[in-house]
Design a protein around this motif. Structure first.
Motif, PDB file in Angstrom:
ATOM      1  N   LEU A  41     -31.509 -64.814  22.887  1.00  0.00           N
ATOM      2  CA  LEU A  41     -32.797 -64.815  22.245  1.00  0.00           C
ATOM      3  C   LEU A  41     -32.966 -66.281  21.227  1.00  0.00           C
ATOM      4  O   LEU A  41     -33.708 -66.247  20.597  1.00  0.00           O
ATOM      5  N   THR A  44     -36.304 -67.755  20.260  1.00  0.00           N
ATOM      6  CA  THR A  44     -37.372 -66.744  20.758  1.00  0.00           C
ATOM      7  C   THR A  44     -37.661 -66.081  19.296  1.00  0.00           C
ATOM      8  O   THR A  44     -37.093 -65.498  18.441  1.00  0.00           O
ATOM      9  N   THR A  46     -38.924 -63.061  17.712  1.00  0.00           N
ATOM     10  CA  THR A  46     -38.653 -61.729  18.281  1.00  0.00           C
ATOM     11  C   THR A  46     -39.602 -60.701  17.921  1.00  0.00           C
ATOM     12  O   THR A  46     -39.330 -59.561  17.258  1.00  0.00           O
ATOM     13  N   LEU A  51     -39.117 -59.529  22.959  1.00  0.00           N
ATOM     14  CA  LEU A  51     -38.047 -58.725  23.245  1.00  0.00           C
ATOM     15  C   LEU A  51     -38.032 -58.095  24.396  1.00  0.00           C
ATOM     16  O   LEU A  51     -37.132 -57.811  25.272  1.00  0.00           O
ATOM     17  N   ALA A  54     -37.281 -60.576  27.249  1.00  0.00           N
ATOM     18  CA  ALA A  54     -36.026 -60.926  27.364  1.00  0.00           C
ATOM     19  C   ALA A  54     -35.108 -59.803  27.756  1.00  0.00           C
ATOM     20  O   ALA A  54     -34.098 -60.196  28.498  1.00  0.00           O
TER      21      ALA A  54
END
Length: 90
Positions: A41, A44, A46, A51, A54
């Motif tokens: 992550l 990224t 979040t 999420l 991912a």
């Protein structure tokens, strides 16, 4: 999951699926700072949508190829984010 229903009435053994999810995602993110402690992550933002995307990527590598259809991230009873095999969050 997607696939042919076997003689036992399953597309994939639920215990095997749970283990794949635990190994691919849960053990890596549970009780961690997602932006600092989870390499997958890094970089990224979040959000629930990010999420879901991912986690889909992380889990898709675990079960037999082509079987994972959708991953859902449920934040609250009102916030649910899903990612389908195309990699697009909804």
């Amino acid at each position: 999951m997607r696939g042919v229903v076997d003689a036992e009435g399953m597309v994939m053994d639920a215990a095997a699926l749970e283990q794949a999810m635990r190994t691919a995602v849960v053990d890596l993110v549970d009780h961690r700072d997602l932006t600092r402690d989870v390499p997958a992550l890094t970089g990224t933002i979040t959000t629930g949508e990010n999420l879901a995307v991912a986690f889909h990527r992380m889990i898709a590598q675990a079960p037999p190829p082509g079987r994972l259809v959708r991953v859902a991230v449920v934040e609250t009873e009102n916030n649910r984010f899903e990612c389908e095999a195309t990699g697009e969050a909804s």
